[in-house]
Design an enzyme around this catalytic site. Structure first.
Site, mmCIF file in Angstrom:
data_model
loop_
_atom_site.group_PDB
_atom_site.id
_atom_site.type_symbol
_atom_site.label_atom_id
_atom_site.label_comp_id
_atom_site.label_asym_id
_atom_site.label_seq_id
_atom_site.Cartn_x
_atom_site.Cartn_y
_atom_site.Cartn_z
ATOM 1 N N GLY A 158 0.808 -1.213 0.000
ATOM 2 C CA GLY A 158 0.000 0.000 0.000
ATOM 3 C C GLY A 158 0.843 1.264 0.000
ATOM 4 O O GLY A 158 0.589 2.204 -0.775
ATOM 5 N N HIS A 191 -1.099 -14.354 -3.032
ATOM 6 C CA HIS A 191 -0.874 -15.748 -2.651
ATOM 7 C C HIS A 191 -1.980 -16.555 -3.304
ATOM 8 O O HIS A 191 -3.144 -16.147 -3.289
ATOM 9 C CB HIS A 191 -0.936 -15.866 -1.130
ATOM 10 C CG HIS A 191 -0.458 -17.173 -0.574
ATOM 11 N ND1 HIS A 191 0.407 -18.009 -1.239
ATOM 12 C CD2 HIS A 191 -0.726 -17.777 0.615
ATOM 13 C CE1 HIS A 191 0.667 -19.060 -0.482
ATOM 14 N NE2 HIS A 191 -0.016 -18.954 0.639
#
Length: 402
Positions: free
Chosen positions: A100, A178
């Site tokens: 972020g 993931h």
């Protein structure tokens, strides 16, 4: 548009899925001299690499693969590519924090979605995210986002998916770091809509490392993959996002291969296996009458401070060549014995990953109501092991810690 019922379900799921931020596997980066070492071998590099702009074809031990570099996505190109997008980053744990902040520093329109007034919300505020401007509750962030970056923990992704899925309307892109949730969908229930792009960028290290290497101007290595390509542009989008979050280079994989290799590696040489070897060697030395300081130095300190950095710089043969004849002879002889003893264990481990046994174990453990307490108990047990108490004393003697 999600219903009020969906909204309530999402808030409830987020509360139930709240878990501590546990650092993901550690990235073993090239050490300080790596760049200098590489610079001394231009001929060897040129024989292995064929480059066109930021894309290289690299010979990995006879297997040629394309590697995508950040040079192909300079900042002005990223800003142009994502000018009409809002990146809604869901979750502010290890990867959420690192990715972020890097996205924000790169100038992209990124917002954070977390549970209001929770730990992650407070940490996001401390990092300069502003409620109502670029910090929102999860449902609102997903509605605002054109690219939804699901960086919740694996267990939290399972818990929140029934509430999140209705918000993933046509035209949005779903991003993972993931492959766990969609690959093991029978156990997680995470089956993405088929009419949206679903992509993955998996940094090879913790979110902390993603951030640190970005700030140093270097960049982490990452893999990328495409699960759904509804627009015909999913692969390009994944590459661009990979650079935007701070990757120095990327290589292509699949969701399945990413999660299999990831779970396998962190249970093996990256974390679990190496810890087991440390413990076994230390215990034998102590049982043979060696002091804690000697046992730790010969097991961990010399490995991490002297020998492993040499492997990181230029490979195993480089490390062997830097050692005495006595050391290298014994090491080469015994490496074959260790391989023979350990390969059956690694085969068992890979099968456990691929069949979903490790996934079941992870979801069961992380889904316990006493997860935080159970994890802290295990960490306390490790901290109190003699080997790591001895290590704390050894580290205090390093000149930089005086």
């Amino acid at each position: 548009m999600a219903s009020a019922r969906s909204s309530r379900a999402l808030r409830l799921a987020l509360k139930q899925a709240a878990t501590p931020r546990v650092q993901q596997r550690t990235f073993v980066s090239a050490v300080q001299a790596a760049s200098r070492t590489a610079a001394t071998k231009p001929a060897a590099v040129s024989s292995l690499v064929q480059q066109t702009r930021g894309v290289k074809t690299v010979d990995f031990a006879g297997d040629k693969e394309k590697v995508y570099e950040r040079d192909d996505w300079p900042r002005d190109k990223l800003l142009e590519y994502f000018k009409n997008d809002t990146l809604a980053l869901i979750g502010y744990g290890s990867q959420g924090h690192g990715q972020g902040l890097n996205l924000r520093d790169n100038g992209l329109n990124v917002i954070i979605g977390v549970r209001k007034d929770g730990t992650s919300w407070k940490e996001a505020v401390q990092d300069g995210w502003v409620p109502g401007t670029n910090l929102f509750e999860v449902e609102e962030a997903i509605k605002k986002g054109s690219i939804v970056m699901n960086l919740l923990s694996d267990a939290a992704q399972k818990e929140t998916w029934p509430a999140i899925k209705p918000l993933l309307t046509k035209g949005k892109t779903l991003y993972f770091s993931h492959g766990f949730s969609p690959v093991f969908k029978d156990q997680t229930g995470v089956e993405p809509p088929k009419d949206i792009d679903v992509i993955l960028v998996a940094p090879k290290g913790s979110g902390r490392t993603v951030r640190t290497l970005f700030r140093e101007g270097r960049g982490i290595n990452s893999s990328f993959a495409v699960f759904n390509d509804a627009t015909g542009k999913a692969e390009e989008k994944a590459q661009a996002l990979g650079v935007a979050i701070g990757s120095g280079y990327l290589y292509k994989t699949t969701f399945e291969k990413e999660v299999y290799s990831d779970l396998y590696g962190e249970r093996g040489c990256l974390m679990g296996g190496i810890h087991g070897m440390f413990l076994a060697q230390y215990e034998v030395l102590r049982e043979a009458g060696h002091s804690p300081s000697e046992a730790f130095n010969e097991t961990v300190e010399e490995a991490t401070q002297s020998l492993y950095p040499l492997i990181g710089q230029n490979g195993m043969d480089y490390m062997y060549a830097a050692c005495s004849t006595t050391a290298r002879r014994g090491a080469i002889d015994w490496s074959a014995k260790f391989k023979a003893a350990l390969k059956p264990v690694f085969n068992e481990l890979y099968d456990s990953v691929k069949t979903g046994k490790e996934t079941a174990r992870t979801l069961e453990y992380a889904g316990r109501s006493d997860y935080r307490q159970a994890f802290e108990k295990e960490m306390e047990e490790i901290r109190e092991m003699e080997i790591w108490r001895a290590g704390k004393a050894v580290r205090s003697l390093r000149p930089e810690n005086q």
